[in-house]
Design a protein around this motif. Structure first.
Motif, PDB file in Angstrom:
ATOM      1  N   HIS A   1       0.839  -1.197   0.000  1.00 60.59           N
ATOM      2  CA  HIS A   1       0.000   0.000   0.000  1.00 60.59           C
ATOM      3  C   HIS A   1       0.875   1.249   0.000  1.00 60.59           C
ATOM      4  CE1 HIS A   1      -3.969  -1.923   0.837  1.00 60.59           C
ATOM      5  NE2 HIS A   1      -3.183  -2.892   1.281  1.00 60.59           N
ATOM      6  N   ALA A   2       0.365   2.285  -0.640  1.00 62.16           N
ATOM      7  CA  ALA A   2       1.094   3.553  -0.696  1.00 62.16           C
ATOM      8  C   ALA A   2       0.100   4.697  -0.811  1.00 62.16           C
ATOM      9  CB  ALA A   2       2.060   3.561  -1.881  1.00 62.16           C
ATOM     10  N   LYS A   3       0.537   5.882  -0.441  1.00 61.74           N
ATOM     11  CA  LYS A   3      -0.291   7.080  -0.559  1.00 61.74           C
ATOM     12  C   LYS A   3       0.003   7.758  -1.899  1.00 61.74           C
ATOM     13  CE  LYS A   3      -1.931   7.087   3.781  1.00 61.74           C
ATOM     14  NZ  LYS A   3      -3.363   7.028   4.139  1.00 61.74           N
ATOM     15  N   ASN A   4      -1.056   8.085  -2.632  1.00 62.90           N
ATOM     16  CA  ASN A   4      -0.839   8.810  -3.887  1.00 62.90           C
ATOM     17  C   ASN A   4      -0.704  10.306  -3.623  1.00 62.90           C
ATOM     18  OD1 ASN A   4      -3.435   9.716  -3.399  1.00 62.90           O
ATOM     19  ND2 ASN A   4      -4.381   8.506  -5.027  1.00 62.90           N
ATOM     20  N   ALA A   5      -0.652  11.096  -4.685  1.00 66.41           N
ATOM     21  CA  ALA A   5      -0.441  12.539  -4.542  1.00 66.41           C
ATOM     22  C   ALA A   5      -1.565  13.215  -3.764  1.00 66.41           C
ATOM     23  CB  ALA A   5      -0.302  13.175  -5.922  1.00 66.41           C
ATOM     24  N   GLN A   6      -2.758  12.616  -3.797  1.00 70.11           N
ATOM     25  CA  GLN A   6      -3.906  13.179  -3.077  1.00 70.11           C
ATOM     26  C   GLN A   6      -4.002  12.671  -1.638  1.00 70.11           C
ATOM     27  OE1 GLN A   6      -4.277  11.785  -6.291  1.00 70.11           O
ATOM     28  NE2 GLN A   6      -3.982  13.862  -7.090  1.00 70.11           N
ATOM     29  N   GLY A   7      -3.042  11.841  -1.237  1.00 76.39           N
ATOM     30  CA  GLY A   7      -3.041  11.305   0.117  1.00 76.39           C
ATOM     31  C   GLY A   7      -3.961  10.117   0.312  1.00 76.39           C
ATOM     32  N   VAL A   8      -4.462   9.565  -0.791  1.00 71.68           N
ATOM     33  CA  VAL A   8      -5.367   8.414  -0.725  1.00 71.68           C
ATOM     34  C   VAL A   8      -4.555   7.126  -0.718  1.00 71.68           C
ATOM     35  CG1 VAL A   8      -7.269   7.206  -1.866  1.00 71.68           C
ATOM     36  CG2 VAL A   8      -7.159   9.705  -1.936  1.00 71.68           C
ATOM     37  N   ASP A   9      -4.946   6.207   0.152  1.00 74.14           N
ATOM     38  CA  ASP A   9      -4.252   4.918   0.225  1.00 74.14           C
ATOM     39  C   ASP A   9      -4.559   4.090  -1.024  1.00 74.14           C
ATOM     40  OD1 ASP A   9      -2.702   2.989   2.012  1.00 74.14           O
ATOM     41  OD2 ASP A   9      -4.449   1.784   1.479  1.00 74.14           O
ATOM     42  N   VAL A  10      -3.504   3.646  -1.699  1.00 70.82           N
ATOM     43  CA  VAL A  10      -3.639   2.903  -2.949  1.00 70.82           C
ATOM     44  C   VAL A  10      -3.028   1.518  -2.785  1.00 70.82           C
ATOM     45  CG1 VAL A  10      -3.041   2.833  -5.398  1.00 70.82           C
ATOM     46  CG2 VAL A  10      -3.548   5.024  -4.303  1.00 70.82           C
ATOM     47  N   LYS A  11      -3.763   0.504  -3.216  1.00 77.69           N
ATOM     48  CA  LYS A  11      -3.239  -0.864  -3.190  1.00 77.69           C
ATOM     49  C   LYS A  11      -2.456  -1.115  -4.470  1.00 77.69           C
ATOM     50  CE  LYS A  11      -4.618  -5.666  -2.355  1.00 77.69           C
ATOM     51  NZ  LYS A  11      -5.764  -6.579  -2.110  1.00 77.69           N
ATOM     52  N   CYS A  12      -1.205  -1.514  -4.320  1.00 76.20           N
ATOM     53  CA  CYS A  12      -0.327  -1.733  -5.472  1.00 76.20           C
ATOM     54  C   CYS A  12       0.093  -3.200  -5.541  1.00 76.20           C
ATOM     55  CB  CYS A  12       0.915  -0.850  -5.374  1.00 76.20           C
ATOM     56  SG  CYS A  12       0.557   0.909  -5.168  1.00 76.20           S
ATOM     57  N   VAL A  13       0.365  -3.646  -6.751  1.00 78.12           N
ATOM     58  CA  VAL A  13       0.766  -5.038  -6.968  1.00 78.12           C
ATOM     59  C   VAL A  13       1.913  -5.083  -7.971  1.00 78.12           C
ATOM     60  CG1 VAL A  13       0.055  -7.284  -7.850  1.00 78.12           C
ATOM     61  CG2 VAL A  13      -1.529  -5.957  -6.476  1.00 78.12           C
ATOM     62  N   ALA A  14       2.903  -5.907  -7.663  1.00 83.13           N
ATOM     63  CA  ALA A  14       4.000  -6.164  -8.598  1.00 83.13           C
ATOM     64  C   ALA A  14       4.118  -7.671  -8.779  1.00 83.13           C
ATOM     65  CB  ALA A  14       5.305  -5.581  -8.072  1.00 83.13           C
ATOM     66  N   ASN A  15       4.002  -8.126 -10.014  1.00 82.58           N
ATOM     67  CA  ASN A  15       4.075  -9.557 -10.317  1.00 82.58           C
ATOM     68  C   ASN A  15       5.432  -9.881 -10.936  1.00 82.58           C
ATOM     69  OD1 ASN A  15       1.359 -10.323  -9.541  1.00 82.58           O
ATOM     70  ND2 ASN A  15       0.670  -9.163 -11.315  1.00 82.58           N
ATOM     71  N   PHE A  16       6.203 -10.694 -10.235  1.00 84.54           N
ATOM     72  CA  PHE A  16       7.542 -11.058 -10.693  1.00 84.54           C
ATOM     73  C   PHE A  16       7.549 -12.481 -11.247  1.00 84.54           C
ATOM     74  CE2 PHE A  16       8.065  -7.883  -7.406  1.00 84.54           C
ATOM     75  CZ  PHE A  16       9.045  -7.045  -7.907  1.00 84.54           C
ATOM     76  N   ASN A  17       8.361 -12.688 -12.257  1.00 84.73           N
ATOM     77  CA  ASN A  17       8.577 -14.023 -12.793  1.00 84.73           C
ATOM     78  C   ASN A  17       9.784 -14.634 -12.087  1.00 84.73           C
ATOM     79  OD1 ASN A  17       9.921 -16.021 -14.783  1.00 84.73           O
ATOM     80  ND2 ASN A  17       7.889 -15.726 -15.659  1.00 84.73           N
ATOM     81  N   LYS A  18       9.601 -15.822 -11.499  1.00 83.41           N
ATOM     82  CA  LYS A  18      10.679 -16.446 -10.730  1.00 83.41           C
ATOM     83  C   LYS A  18      11.932 -16.665 -11.563  1.00 83.41           C
ATOM     84  CE  LYS A  18       7.791 -18.965  -7.403  1.00 83.41           C
ATOM     85  NZ  LYS A  18       7.380 -20.303  -6.904  1.00 83.41           N
ATOM     86  N   GLU A  19      11.747 -16.979 -12.840  1.00 88.75           N
ATOM     87  CA  GLU A  19      12.888 -17.326 -13.681  1.00 88.75           C
ATOM     88  C   GLU A  19      13.629 -16.089 -14.184  1.00 88.75           C
ATOM     89  OE1 GLU A  19      11.328 -19.790 -16.735  1.00 88.75           O
ATOM     90  OE2 GLU A  19      10.942 -21.501 -15.410  1.00 88.75           O
ATOM     91  N   SER A  20      12.885 -15.080 -14.635  1.00 90.63           N
ATOM     92  CA  SER A  20      13.537 -13.913 -15.232  1.00 90.63           C
ATOM     93  C   SER A  20      13.828 -12.803 -14.226  1.00 90.63           C
ATOM     94  CB  SER A  20      12.673 -13.353 -16.368  1.00 90.63           C
ATOM     95  OG  SER A  20      11.385 -12.996 -15.892  1.00 90.63           O
ATOM     96  N   ASP A  21      12.904 -12.564 -13.292  1.00 92.07           N
ATOM     97  CA  ASP A  21      13.077 -11.460 -12.340  1.00 92.07           C
ATOM     98  C   ASP A  21      13.649 -11.920 -10.999  1.00 92.07           C
ATOM     99  OD1 ASP A  21      11.763  -9.809 -14.257  1.00 92.07           O
ATOM    100  OD2 ASP A  21       9.847 -10.540 -13.515  1.00 92.07           O
ATOM    101  N   GLY A  22      13.311 -13.139 -10.613  1.00 86.18           N
ATOM    102  CA  GLY A  22      13.804 -13.668  -9.347  1.00 86.18           C
ATOM    103  C   GLY A  22      13.028 -13.217  -8.131  1.00 86.18           C
ATOM    104  N   GLY A  23      12.046 -12.352  -8.329  1.00 83.60           N
ATOM    105  CA  GLY A  23      11.263 -11.863  -7.200  1.00 83.60           C
ATOM    106  C   GLY A  23      11.813 -10.552  -6.666  1.00 83.60           C
ATOM    107  N   PRO A  24      11.156  -9.981  -5.664  1.00 81.23           N
ATOM    108  CA  PRO A  24      11.615  -8.710  -5.087  1.00 81.23           C
ATOM    109  C   PRO A  24      12.854  -8.894  -4.220  1.00 81.23           C
ATOM    110  CG  PRO A  24       9.727  -9.535  -3.866  1.00 81.23           C
ATOM    111  CD  PRO A  24       9.920 -10.471  -5.023  1.00 81.23           C
ATOM    112  N   ILE A  25      13.523  -7.792  -3.938  1.00 82.09           N
ATOM    113  CA  ILE A  25      14.693  -7.818  -3.053  1.00 82.09           C
ATOM    114  C   ILE A  25      14.196  -7.697  -1.615  1.00 82.09           C
ATOM    115  CG2 ILE A  25      16.845  -6.670  -2.425  1.00 82.09           C
ATOM    116  CD1 ILE A  25      16.965  -5.611  -5.309  1.00 82.09           C
TER     117      ILE A  25
END
Length: 267
Positions: A195-219
């Motif tokens: 979750h993060a706050k946008n420019a208007q201060g509204v809570d926004v749900k964010c998603v990042a989809n990683f490929n295990k083979e090419s991206d390896g996932g998040p750090i």
């Protein structure tokens, strides 16, 4: 010196280009759209194939009368589910076709029934007896087919939102940050939800989809507890929504030396 300070110290001060993940690409979105269309078509087929007949059965059940019409019943099994089709031919030559999910026992007597109020409405006794069962089966299957449609639309909207953020911060000086995320994994895909706050201060749900083979996932920074952990991300100058970095550090156009400096700090 803390980890965050070390990251800021070695992080490039030049403008960086942010790459889109494979799941954020146009090709993946096209595949998702086709899947949505396919599942929606199945849901509509299921609904339109059974609900009109159920409505007629209900009308007939309010004032039924037995009629001597020819009824031909054919049953077949597809993927464990048995389905039967009924073809009723009236004395006037009118042909009425009905579909009955769930099958019909071979020893069951089939009787044609019409509505005393509207003789054009014709069905069989089993359809009236099993109205509730057919309604439940049809509704459950329709909802099951609509579930991927809803999930696909949500995914596309979230990806569109993240693509918009990436386009806004592209070519800017970026700042590293640590973001609390929740990790889920399915097949080759690792999903980071945060979750993060946008420019208007509204809570926004964010998603990042990683490929295990090419991206390896998040750090991952620190330890993970029940899928909850902290991940390394970047923030642009004019957008407060962070973008999660991947383990291979290919999400930004880091030079080899910049990658090595970051890896040395993270190791």
């Amino acid at each position: 010196m803390g980890l965050m300070n070390k990251l800021v110290e070695v992080f490039p001060t030049r403008p960086l280009k942010v790459m889109k993940l494979k799941q954020e690409g146009i090709l993946h979105q096209i595949k998702t759209i086709f899947a949505i269309i396919f599942c929606f078509a199945l849901a509509m087929f299921m609904a339109l194939n059974h609900y009109p007949g159920l409505i007629d059965d209900y009308k007939i059940s309010r004032n039924p009368v037995v009629v001597d019409y020819h009824a031909e019943v054919k049953c077949n099994t597809r993927r464990i589910i048995e389905n039967c089709s009924v073809k009723i031919t009236t004395n006037t030559g009118q042909v009425i076709k009905r579909a009955l999910p769930g099958g019909i026992s071979k020893n069951t007597q089939v009787v044609t029934v019409a509505s005393a109020d509207d003789p054009s409405l014709v069905t069989i006794n089993l359809a009236i007896d099993n109205m509730l069962r057919v309604f439940v089966i049809t509704t459950v299957l329709t909802l099951l087919f609509m579930l991927p449609v809803w999930m696909g639309l949500v995914t596309i909207l979230r990806i569109h939102k993240m693509r918009k953020v990436i386009n806004e911060i592209n070519g800017q000086r970026l700042t590293p940050t640590i973001v609390p995320i929740k990790l889920t994994s399915y097949g080759k895909t690792i999903t980071a939800i945060y979750h993060a706050k946008n420019a208007q201060g509204v809570d926004v749900k964010c998603v990042a989809n990683f490929n295990k083979e090419s991206d390896g996932g998040p750090i991952i920074i620190g330890d993970a507890t029940r899928g909850k952990c902290n991940a390394l991300a970047i923030i642009g100058q004019n957008n407060s929504i962070p973008i999660i970095l991947d383990k291979s550090l290919t999400r930004c156009d880091f030079s080899y030396n910049e990658m090595q400096a970051l890896k040395d700090v993270l190791s």
